[in-house]
Structures are given as C-alpha cells and as structure tokens.
Design a protein around this motif. Sequence first.
Motif, PDB file in Angstrom:
ATOM      1  N   ASN A  32      55.120  25.148  34.462  1.00  0.00           N
ATOM      2  CA  ASN A  32      54.384  25.412  35.842  1.00  0.00           C
ATOM      3  C   ASN A  32      52.979  24.935  35.818  1.00  0.00           C
ATOM      4  OD1 ASN A  32      56.648  27.302  37.040  1.00  0.00           O
ATOM      5  ND2 ASN A  32      56.406  28.203  34.925  1.00  0.00           N
ATOM      6  N   LYS A  33      52.354  24.677  36.916  1.00  0.00           N
ATOM      7  CA  LYS A  33      51.043  24.633  37.120  1.00  0.00           C
ATOM      8  C   LYS A  33      50.215  25.966  37.265  1.00  0.00           C
ATOM      9  CE  LYS A  33      51.065  19.711  38.866  1.00  0.00           C
ATOM     10  NZ  LYS A  33      51.096  19.179  37.489  1.00  0.00           N
ATOM     11  N   VAL A  34      49.335  26.116  36.468  1.00  0.00           N
ATOM     12  CA  VAL A  34      48.861  27.696  36.427  1.00  0.00           C
ATOM     13  C   VAL A  34      47.368  27.739  36.867  1.00  0.00           C
ATOM     14  CG1 VAL A  34      48.690  29.579  35.165  1.00  0.00           C
ATOM     15  CG2 VAL A  34      50.683  27.946  34.645  1.00  0.00           C
ATOM     16  N   VAL A  35      47.055  28.457  37.423  1.00  0.00           N
ATOM     17  CA  VAL A  35      45.325  28.708  38.102  1.00  0.00           C
ATOM     18  C   VAL A  35      45.442  30.079  37.465  1.00  0.00           C
ATOM     19  CG1 VAL A  35      43.865  29.015  39.860  1.00  0.00           C
ATOM     20  CG2 VAL A  35      45.573  27.237  40.005  1.00  0.00           C
ATOM     21  N   CYS A  36      43.991  30.316  36.769  1.00  0.00           N
ATOM     22  CA  CYS A  36      43.669  31.587  36.281  1.00  0.00           C
ATOM     23  C   CYS A  36      42.471  31.925  37.179  1.00  0.00           C
ATOM     24  CB  CYS A  36      43.496  31.649  34.771  1.00  0.00           C
ATOM     25  SG  CYS A  36      42.504  32.960  33.919  1.00  0.00           S
ATOM     26  N   LEU A  37      42.507  33.187  37.697  1.00  0.00           N
ATOM     27  CA  LEU A  37      41.168  33.657  38.220  1.00  0.00           C
ATOM     28  C   LEU A  37      40.735  34.860  37.398  1.00  0.00           C
ATOM     29  CD1 LEU A  37      38.890  33.917  40.356  1.00  0.00           C
ATOM     30  CD2 LEU A  37      40.781  35.522  41.608  1.00  0.00           C
ATOM     31  N   ASP A  38      39.541  34.703  37.007  1.00  0.00           N
ATOM     32  CA  ASP A  38      38.958  35.715  35.848  1.00  0.00           C
ATOM     33  C   ASP A  38      37.559  35.917  35.963  1.00  0.00           C
ATOM     34  OD1 ASP A  38      38.804  37.690  33.516  1.00  0.00           O
ATOM     35  OD2 ASP A  38      40.892  37.606  33.215  1.00  0.00           O
ATOM     36  N   ARG A  65      37.054  40.761  43.787  1.00  0.00           N
ATOM     37  CA  ARG A  65      36.334  41.602  44.872  1.00  0.00           C
ATOM     38  C   ARG A  65      35.419  40.639  45.817  1.00  0.00           C
ATOM     39  NH1 ARG A  65      33.213  45.282  40.737  1.00  0.00           N
ATOM     40  NH2 ARG A  65      33.332  43.212  39.610  1.00  0.00           N
ATOM     41  N   ASN A  66      35.328  39.362  45.496  1.00  0.00           N
ATOM     42  CA  ASN A  66      34.678  38.399  46.262  1.00  0.00           C
ATOM     43  C   ASN A  66      35.961  37.734  47.085  1.00  0.00           C
ATOM     44  OD1 ASN A  66      33.844  35.828  47.151  1.00  0.00           O
ATOM     45  ND2 ASN A  66      31.986  36.009  45.591  1.00  0.00           N
ATOM     46  N   TYR A  67      35.798  37.900  48.401  1.00  0.00           N
ATOM     47  CA  TYR A  67      37.031  37.299  49.223  1.00  0.00           C
ATOM     48  C   TYR A  67      37.235  35.534  49.053  1.00  0.00           C
ATOM     49  CZ  TYR A  67      40.628  36.561  52.553  1.00  0.00           C
ATOM     50  OH  TYR A  67      41.752  36.320  53.233  1.00  0.00           O
ATOM     51  N   GLU A  68      36.054  34.937  48.915  1.00  0.00           N
ATOM     52  CA  GLU A  68      35.802  33.661  48.986  1.00  0.00           C
ATOM     53  C   GLU A  68      36.439  33.113  47.349  1.00  0.00           C
ATOM     54  OE1 GLU A  68      32.067  31.888  49.641  1.00  0.00           O
ATOM     55  OE2 GLU A  68      31.944  32.942  51.488  1.00  0.00           O
ATOM     56  N   ASP A  69      36.289  33.780  46.556  1.00  0.00           N
ATOM     57  CA  ASP A  69      36.984  33.396  45.184  1.00  0.00           C
ATOM     58  C   ASP A  69      38.419  33.603  45.289  1.00  0.00           C
ATOM     59  OD1 ASP A  69      34.453  33.007  43.926  1.00  0.00           O
ATOM     60  OD2 ASP A  69      34.382  34.852  43.031  1.00  0.00           O
ATOM     61  N   ILE A 110      42.770  40.013  47.204  1.00  0.00           N
ATOM     62  CA  ILE A 110      43.737  38.939  46.699  1.00  0.00           C
ATOM     63  C   ILE A 110      44.939  39.049  47.440  1.00  0.00           C
ATOM     64  CG2 ILE A 110      44.636  40.373  44.738  1.00  0.00           C
ATOM     65  CD1 ILE A 110      43.335  36.544  44.494  1.00  0.00           C
ATOM     66  N   LEU A 111      45.529  40.294  47.781  1.00  0.00           N
ATOM     67  CA  LEU A 111      46.918  40.254  48.506  1.00  0.00           C
ATOM     68  C   LEU A 111      46.855  39.599  49.950  1.00  0.00           C
ATOM     69  CD1 LEU A 111      49.663  41.270  48.720  1.00  0.00           C
ATOM     70  CD2 LEU A 111      48.983  43.666  49.456  1.00  0.00           C
ATOM     71  N   PHE A 112      45.544  39.940  50.435  1.00  0.00           N
ATOM     72  CA  PHE A 112      45.461  39.365  51.858  1.00  0.00           C
ATOM     73  C   PHE A 112      45.292  37.960  52.008  1.00  0.00           C
ATOM     74  CE2 PHE A 112      43.083  38.771  55.897  1.00  0.00           C
ATOM     75  CZ  PHE A 112      43.894  39.181  56.689  1.00  0.00           C
ATOM     76  N   ALA A 113      44.525  37.433  50.943  1.00  0.00           N
ATOM     77  CA  ALA A 113      44.191  35.988  50.649  1.00  0.00           C
ATOM     78  C   ALA A 113      45.385  35.370  50.481  1.00  0.00           C
ATOM     79  CB  ALA A 113      43.090  35.805  49.655  1.00  0.00           C
ATOM     80  N   ALA A 114      46.248  36.028  49.665  1.00  0.00           N
ATOM     81  CA  ALA A 114      47.563  35.189  49.300  1.00  0.00           C
ATOM     82  C   ALA A 114      48.390  35.159  50.679  1.00  0.00           C
ATOM     83  CB  ALA A 114      48.227  36.108  48.239  1.00  0.00           C
ATOM     84  N   LYS A 115      48.380  36.250  51.352  1.00  0.00           N
ATOM     85  CA  LYS A 115      49.131  36.192  52.731  1.00  0.00           C
ATOM     86  C   LYS A 115      48.746  35.211  53.642  1.00  0.00           C
ATOM     87  CE  LYS A 115      49.341  37.378  56.867  1.00  0.00           C
ATOM     88  NZ  LYS A 115      48.009  37.234  57.889  1.00  0.00           N
ATOM     89  N   GLU A 116      47.517  35.155  53.704  1.00  0.00           N
ATOM     90  CA  GLU A 116      46.618  34.146  54.539  1.00  0.00           C
ATOM     91  C   GLU A 116      47.004  32.848  54.163  1.00  0.00           C
ATOM     92  OE1 GLU A 116      45.915  36.165  57.432  1.00  0.00           O
ATOM     93  OE2 GLU A 116      43.967  34.867  57.321  1.00  0.00           O
ATOM     94  N   ALA A 117      47.174  32.411  52.955  1.00  0.00           N
ATOM     95  CA  ALA A 117      47.396  31.123  52.357  1.00  0.00           C
ATOM     96  C   ALA A 117      48.903  30.797  52.457  1.00  0.00           C
ATOM     97  CB  ALA A 117      46.777  31.008  50.870  1.00  0.00           C
TER      98      ALA A 117
END
Length: 327
Positions: A32-38, A65-69, A110-117
């Motif tokens: 898989n192609k994996v992005v990590c946010l931390d 906690r940062n919506y843009e991230d 992160i859940l809302f951003a995921a849904k929007e995307a």
Amino acid sequence: MERLLRDSRVLVTGGAGFIGSNLVESLLLSGNKVVCLDNFSTGKRENLAGFSDNPDFKLIEGDIRNYEDCEKAVRGIDIVFHQAALGSVPRSIKDPVSSTDVNIGGFVKILFAAKEAGVKRFIYAASSSTYGDHPDLPKVEDKIGNALSPYAITKYVDELFASNFAKTYEIETIGLRYFNVFGRRQDPDGPYAAVIPKFTKMLMEHKSPVINGDGTISRDFTYIDNVLQANHLAAIINDKAAINQIYNVAHGERTSINQLFSYIKEIAGRFDEKILDIKPTYGPERAGDIQHSLASIRKAQRLLRYAPTYSVAAGLEEAVEWFWNNL
Ligand SMILES: NC(=O)c1ccc[n+]([C@@H]2O[C@H](COP(=O)([O-])OP(=O)(O)OC[C@H]3O[C@@H](n4cnc5c(N)ncnc54)[C@H](O)[C@@H]3O)[C@@H](O)[C@H]2O)c1
C-alpha cells in the motif's frame, strides 16, 4: 485466502507510535501507499526509521487538532486507520483537558476531514476501557457500564461520533476496541508506560517492578500481530453486516498481573539468570483501573473472520526477546 489489504492509499494517524508504526510497516509490506500523520507527542522518530526512505511512505508532521493538517493528510486517501490519541487512564485523570482535546476534538476533526475528502472507510482505535464498571465477563460489544476515567469517556464518545457519521454521511466506520496491546516498539519509559515493556526493562536493569494492588487484577493481553490482523480484515471486509460496527480485538484469554510477571521473568531469565531471583514490590491500587478484563471475540470471529494467531505466552516470547535486543 487473501487477508491483507493491498494496493490502496491509506492514512495512519499516530503512525509514529507503538501500534501505528507497526501498522505502517505491515501496510507497506503488503503493497500500500502509506501516509502517516503524527505530532510526535508520544510517538518517536526512531519508530519510523525502518521505512522513512521507502518511496511509498510519506510523513506529515502535524496535529489532528489542526483541521488544515487533517485536510492535507486525507487528500487522495481510500482508507484511514486512526490511531492518534493520548493513551493511558492515569494520564487522563491527571490532565483530562488534553485527553479530551486530542481524543474527542481531534477525532471529530480527522473524521470530518475524511468524510469531506470522500474517504471510503474510517477504521479507528477504540478501547476496552469503554466497558467501565460493567460486571459481565467476557465482555461483549453491546454491554457497557459506566466509564471509570476521562480516557474511557473519550473513547466511548468517539464510537458515538463514528456511528453517527456512518448514519448521517456516506462514510463507512469500523471501531476496534483494543484490549491491552503489547509488542515491539512499545515505549517502556515514562509515568504512563504500559506494564509489559516497563516490567521487562526493570528486570533487565535488575530492579524490582511495582505491582499496583495485590496483582490479582487481570487483563486480556493482546499481541500486536493480532491487532494488525484485525486492522487488515476491517479494511478488506465487504460484507455489509460487518461494516459500521464495533469489535473487540483481543486474544480472549485472561492473565493476572502476578502471572504476567512470572511469564516475563521466566523468559527474560533465559537471557540473564540473575533475573530469576527478582521479586515484585507491591504498591497501592491505581485509580480508574478496571478489576478484570476479558474479551469475547466471537463477533470479530464471525463478521471479520478474525482468528488471532498469538496467545499471550507466544506473544511474550517474541516481545521480551525484542525488548532484550532493542532496549
Ligand atoms: N496500547 C494499547 O494497549 C491500547 C489499548 C486500547 C486502545 N489503544 C489506542 O490505540 C491507539 C494507539 O495507541 P498506542 O499504544 O500505539 O499509543 P502511542 O502513544 O504509542 O501512539 C499514539 C500516537 O499518536 C500520536 N499523537 C498523539 N496526539 C496526537 C495529535 N494531537 N496529533 C497527531 N498525532 C498525535 C503520538 O505522537 C503517537 O505517535 C490510541 O488511540 C490508543 O488510545 C491502545
């Protein structure tokens, strides 16, 4: 039988942590192609060292906690594995504000951003602490008691949000209630360290580990590889009945802290026989601790085809050896 997620673009939040970094590794290995946010608040750069050069891996240093991230991290993603949180019951008792901020505020972002995307599926780390004071053993998913800590409340609220999002919007959610996970790359240090790496490290240093209470409280200790299996299965399952659900992820085996200490001592004692003479020290009970925790894994077996391959003893053999060679 194909039981691994392949050829997908995935985000692992909290990918520099214990469970997250193991998940990143296994998702890369299965193609898989994996992005990590931390944000590296409890995660470590060294946990990512093995794959930082992999062209299929991308690190975004940022905060849930940062919506843009969050927006940046979910762009082009098929499946999110949300692991980022402030873990630990005692931490949440000491600082409920931060735990709530990250574990609920960050979760919703992160859940809302995921849904929007347009992310298809959102798989998230829930927790056995949600069972609170419910007396039944083994724990079944739909019978929960009153929460015993702010941490437990945050994890339960996450489940409510996920279920609400699944009903309100077109996003699939699966919550995995982990039971006391242990294994390679788990942090042995600091006031909120988990018991297995902490005991192992203390024994390696010929120190006597402190057992809170009389050591009879018990847990369903779950080896990391069982948790990885559950995440892959949650990502590939297509059966409608299995989606928008919550599952216990455990081995389904109860071990007291006294038994656990003996197991670890016996394994570590093979590397250094002085360890065999060490006795534990007994201290006061900890606030917010559940007395006994044992999972029913029938729901995950039935709907996800989950079949844990590591018992506690088998997992400890690998984990203690890993700590021996890497701490
Ligand atoms: N380890 C267990 O036994 C266990 C049991 C039940 C549930 N869980 C859950 O599993 C998940 C992973 O736990 P773990 O044991 O690997 O913990 P961990 O502390 O090793 O990993 C958490 C990761 O999240 C990152 N993080 C924290 N706050 C963040 C933020 N605001 N933005 C971005 N990243 C952030 C940390 O830096 C870390 O890398 C957590 O959600 C935890 O609540 C763990």
